[in-house]
Design an enzyme around this catalytic site. Structure first.
Site, PDB file in Angstrom:
ATOM      1  N   ASN A 204      -0.792  -0.348  20.064  1.00 59.10           N
ATOM      2  CA  ASN A 204      -0.159   0.414  21.149  1.00 59.10           C
ATOM      3  C   ASN A 204      -0.907   1.695  21.523  1.00 59.10           C
ATOM      4  OD1 ASN A 204       0.399   1.863  18.886  1.00 59.10           O
ATOM      5  ND2 ASN A 204       2.588   2.111  19.276  1.00 59.10           N
TER       6      ASN A 204
ATOM      7  N   ASP B 173       2.755  -0.640  -7.595  1.00 60.82           N
ATOM      8  CA  ASP B 173       1.948   0.565  -7.731  1.00 60.82           C
ATOM      9  C   ASP B 173       2.178   1.235  -9.089  1.00 60.82           C
ATOM     10  OD1 ASP B 173       0.250   2.428  -6.039  1.00 60.82           O
ATOM     11  OD2 ASP B 173       1.806   3.827  -6.674  1.00 60.82           O
TER      12      ASP B 173
ATOM     13  N   ASP C  68      -1.967   4.380  19.884  1.00 57.60           N
ATOM     14  CA  ASP C  68      -1.742   5.718  19.320  1.00 57.60           C
ATOM     15  C   ASP C  68      -2.769   6.053  18.239  1.00 57.60           C
ATOM     16  OD1 ASP C  68      -0.916   4.111  17.263  1.00 57.60           O
ATOM     17  OD2 ASP C  68       1.059   5.028  17.023  1.00 57.60           O
TER      18      ASP C  68
ATOM     19  N   ASP D 120      -4.549  -1.354  15.744  1.00 53.28           N
ATOM     20  CA  ASP D 120      -3.587  -0.567  16.512  1.00 53.28           C
ATOM     21  C   ASP D 120      -3.232  -1.352  17.770  1.00 53.28           C
ATOM     22  OD1 ASP D 120      -2.128   1.318  17.885  1.00 53.28           O
ATOM     23  OD2 ASP D 120      -3.891   2.497  18.477  1.00 53.28           O
TER      24      ASP D 120
ATOM     25  N   GLU E 228      -0.357  -2.844 -10.905  1.00 52.05           N
ATOM     26  CA  GLU E 228      -1.566  -2.033 -11.005  1.00 52.05           C
ATOM     27  C   GLU E 228      -1.593  -1.459 -12.417  1.00 52.05           C
ATOM     28  OE1 GLU E 228      -3.775   1.584  -8.579  1.00 52.05           O
ATOM     29  OE2 GLU E 228      -1.624   1.644  -8.879  1.00 52.05           O
TER      30      GLU E 228
ATOM     31  N   ASP F  94      -0.775  -0.921  13.082  1.00 49.29           N
ATOM     32  CA  ASP F  94       0.666  -1.181  13.033  1.00 49.29           C
ATOM     33  C   ASP F  94       0.933  -2.665  12.770  1.00 49.29           C
ATOM     34  OD1 ASP F  94       0.256  -2.362  15.689  1.00 49.29           O
ATOM     35  OD2 ASP F  94       0.148  -0.276  16.394  1.00 49.29           O
TER      36      ASP F  94
HETATM   37  O1  TEU Z   1      -3.255   4.370  -7.303  1.00 47.31           O
HETATM   38  C1  TEU Z   1      -3.181   4.844  -8.617  1.00 47.31           C
HETATM   39  C2  TEU Z   1      -4.519   5.109  -9.091  1.00 47.31           C
HETATM   40  O2  TEU Z   1      -4.995   4.366  -9.908  1.00 47.31           O
HETATM   41  C3  TEU Z   1      -5.243   6.262  -8.488  1.00 47.31           C
HETATM   42  O3  TEU Z   1      -5.035   7.365  -9.289  1.00 47.31           O
HETATM   43  C4  TEU Z   1      -6.651   5.951  -8.408  1.00 47.31           C
HETATM   44  O4  TEU Z   1      -7.155   5.748  -9.693  1.00 47.31           O
HETATM   45  C5  TEU Z   1      -7.420   7.082  -7.784  1.00 47.31           C
HETATM   46  O5  TEU Z   1      -6.779   7.493  -6.633  1.00 47.31           O
HETATM   47  C6  TEU Z   1      -8.792   6.602  -7.393  1.00 47.31           C
HETATM   48  O6  TEU Z   1      -9.609   7.656  -7.046  1.00 47.31           O
HETATM   49  C7  TEU Z   1      -2.094   3.996  -6.668  1.00 47.31           C
HETATM   50  C8  TEU Z   1      -2.413   3.666  -5.224  1.00 47.31           C
HETATM   51  O7  TEU Z   1      -3.244   2.536  -5.180  1.00 47.31           O
HETATM   52  C9  TEU Z   1      -3.004   4.864  -4.562  1.00 47.31           C
HETATM   53  O8  TEU Z   1      -3.416   4.593  -3.253  1.00 47.31           O
HETATM   54  C10 TEU Z   1      -1.953   5.945  -4.578  1.00 47.31           C
HETATM   55  O9  TEU Z   1      -2.509   7.132  -4.075  1.00 47.31           O
HETATM   56  C11 TEU Z   1      -1.399   6.195  -5.969  1.00 47.31           C
HETATM   57  O10 TEU Z   1      -1.111   5.006  -6.687  1.00 47.31           O
HETATM   58  C12 TEU Z   1      -0.098   6.956  -5.885  1.00 47.31           C
HETATM   59  O11 TEU Z   1       0.902   6.123  -5.364  1.00 47.31           O
HETATM   60 CA    CA Z   2      -0.255   1.944  16.671  1.00 46.10          CA
END
Ligand code: TEU
Ligand code: CA
Length: 565
Positions: free
Chosen positions: A20, A203, A22, A18, A257, A26
């Site tokens: 600043n 993701d 808060d 962080d 992922e 960031d």
């Molecule tokens: O994660 C997808 C995912 O694999 C999650 O369901 C994960 O298995 C679970 O949270 C673990 O306990 C991705 C991102 O990395 C995660 O941070 C996000 O919350 C999710 O997608 C939705 O965008």
């Molecule tokens: Ca900050």
């Protein structure tokens, strides 16, 4: 293909620095620490989402893909950070979250406003199912569960239809079958690539192609819905189109992922002849100790070795692997797979785990703070958690009387995602130097920061940090750790993981490395398999390890060694 030789470092911006006061990390905070990352030796940064977001899921719910989250700074801060990364000859990949948006995204605001809005078809809208037991209240269109508990469908009052959200209620799923959605996503990707970012971590990317007609899952399929959701009929077609229209025009790295994808299926996405993605994350290793949700599952070292051996077979020739055992969704590396029972064993086992990650086959990923041996947080009660996954699961499991409060807190302490999201521990100043002394950080700092912090470790040649710097330098210095063959010397040994990485270098003598890891507290006289002799010691995590090996190695608790042979 620079990404094959890269060592990647994941920054979770909310918790890094962080600048600043808060209490929220960031972009300027990241820029402040680029020399730290340079010294660590990583050369690619993966930045978790930095886009405008109402933060239902810490930025994985995006409201505007072309704007920086105001808590994180401005576009000028982003540009300055990117320039400073490039000035240090490092690269930046950003998180691409396009399976879903925030419900506050302009597309969804339009989409939900009326059934005939031009954006209606950007998302999945369906009528409820008649409910014979209670005709006044409809049932969700199908039986999909949400990853964050409850049904994956939410009834939206204005138009009296349900929308699909595989994650939180505030994360509606985009309809990739609509060509306009794809066009809009490709355009926002170009926006960031034209700024100079070097690629994307994508993701839950396999989820973009939904099953035609969205039929109910069978009881068998309900045990692991990701398998069905990740294997929709158009997944590869859409990724090929993305590659053709966007990625192929830039020199980028992409890592998907691979939720719901088996190792055997991975080549479909990443084989070099396919032109979809470069890399994926496979969760077999990181989830080896996980049962249902946050429950613990027993595992053995031969199980883990079998996973890595299998990777080497399946991804051996024309697909490239990733290596990681932690990230922002998983517990701390050393708490999950090492030993935190004493300070000595914590340091030793953290070094052993880093040794393994930096020498296995594939591009290694380091999650922020693991290079310090940061640990899980001593969560004691629900209000210490911030994560929507924990909060929603509490409602379903504890308030739904499926488990006791104490059981739930214990499991969440062990596996909850907030363990890895506590602020980086930079110094022994109040709040670990993450924010000002008087600010309240968005998530509490781990109370062990006076012991575990970057400043202290920088000054201590025996620290996890200094050892990890040496390891990363070693990884960069020898192409055997990148391109070398992998051989598990002793797959059935229950305690020792011993493997080799060897590379023929034209015109020079071969590079031949042997890695020996004692996975546990018990010392052992380890006799190497017949015919194998450990040569010169290259790196070890125990002070005073003899400089030459031999045929039998006296391994101490959590001993990790790299030899030539
Ligand atoms: O994660 C997808 C995912 O694999 C999650 O369901 C994960 O298995 C679970 O949270 C673990 O306990 C991705 C991102 O990395 C995660 O941070 C996000 O919350 C999710 O997608 C939705 O965008
Ligand atoms: Ca900050």
């Amino acid at each position: 293909m620079w990404w094959k030789e890269a060592v990647v470092y994941q920054v979770y911006p909310r918790s890094f620095q962080d600048s600043n006061g808060d209490g929220i990390g960031d972009l300027n905070g990241i820029t402040e620490h680029l020399d730290y990352l340079k010294k660590l030796g990583v050369n690619v940064i993966w930045l978790s989402p930095h886009y405008d977001s109402p933060n239902a899921d810490n930025g994985y719910d995006i409201r505007d893909y072309r704007k920086v989250m105001k808590e994180f700074g401005t576009m000028a801060d982003f540009d300055r950070m990117l320039a400073a990364i490039k000035a240090r000859h490092m690269r930046l990949i950003i998180d691409l979250v396009v399976n879903h948006t925030s419900d506050e995204h302009a597309w969804f605001v339009q989409s939900r406003s009326s059934r005939d809005n031009p954006y209606r078809d950007y998302y999945f809208w369906r009528d409820g199912k008649p409910n014979p037991a209670d005709p006044a209240h409809l049932l969700p269109p199908n039986n999909y569960p949400s990853y964050f508990s409850g049904s994956a469908w939410k009834l939206d009052e204005p138009t009296k239809q349900y929308y699909l959200h595989l994650f939180a209620v505030k994360q509606p799923d985009l309809n990739w079958d609509n060509p306009k959605v794809r066009e809009d996503v490709f355009s926002l990707m170009k926006f960031w690539l034209d700024k100079g970012v070097d690629g994307f971590r994508m993701d839950v990317i396999p989820l973009i192609s939904k099953q035609p007609g969205l039929p109910d899952l069978t009881p068998e399929q309900l045990k692991d819905p990701s398998r069905i959701w990740a294997n929709g009929p158009h997944r590869d077609e859409y990724l090929l189109q993305m590659n053709r229209e966007v990625l192929s025009k830039y020199d980028v790295m992409t890592v998907g992922e691979a939720i719901g994808i088996t190792l055997e299926e991975e080549p479909k996405l990443i084989d070099s002849s396919r032109h979809e993605l470069n890399l994926v994350f496979n969760f077999d290793a990181v989830r080896i100790n996980r049962g249902d949700f946050y429950s613990e599952k027993p595992w053995t070292l031969p199980d883990l070795k079998a996973i890595y051996d299998h990777h080497a077979e399946v991804l051996g020739k024309t697909s490239w692997d990733t290596v990681f055992l932690s990230n922002h969704d998983n517990p701390r590396l050393v708490s999950n797979f090492g030993d935190t029972s004493t300070p000595e064993l914590r340091v030793r086992s953290a070094k052993l785990l880093e040794t393994m990650l930096m020498t296995l086959r594939g591009t290694p990923f380091v999650y922020q703070g693991d290079e310090l041996g940061m640990t899980n947080f001593p969560f004691k009660q629900l209000d210490q958690f911030d994560d929507i996954e924990v909060k929603n699961a509490y409602k379903e499991k504890v308030l739904g009387s499926k488990m006791t409060e104490a059981e739930f807190i214990a499991e969440s302490q062990r596996f909850g995602r907030d363990n890895s999201r506590t602020p980086m521990q930079w110094t022994d100043a109040p709040n670990a130097g993450f924010t000002t002394a008087t600010a309240r950080p968005w998530l509490a700092v781990n109370p062990n920061y006076p012991e575990i912090n970057a400043a202290k470790e920088q000054a201590d040649p025996a620290s996890v940090l200094r050892y990890t710097e040496d390891l990363i330098a070693l990884h960069h210095a020898h192409l055997a750790f990148v391109y070398g063959d992998y051989k598990d010397l002793d797959p059935d040994n229950p305690q020792v993981f011993a493997f080799t990485r060897t590379l023929a270098v034209p015109g020079r003598s071969d590079q031949r490395f042997m890695v020996v890891l004692n996975f546990g507290e018990k010392p052992v006289d380890y006799a190497l398999p017949k015919g194998i002799v450990a040569g010169k010691l290259v790196l070890a995590n125990v002070l005073g390890t003899p400089q030459t090996g031999g045929t039998t190695l006296k391994l101490a608790a959590w001993d990790a060694r790299i030899y030539t042979f």
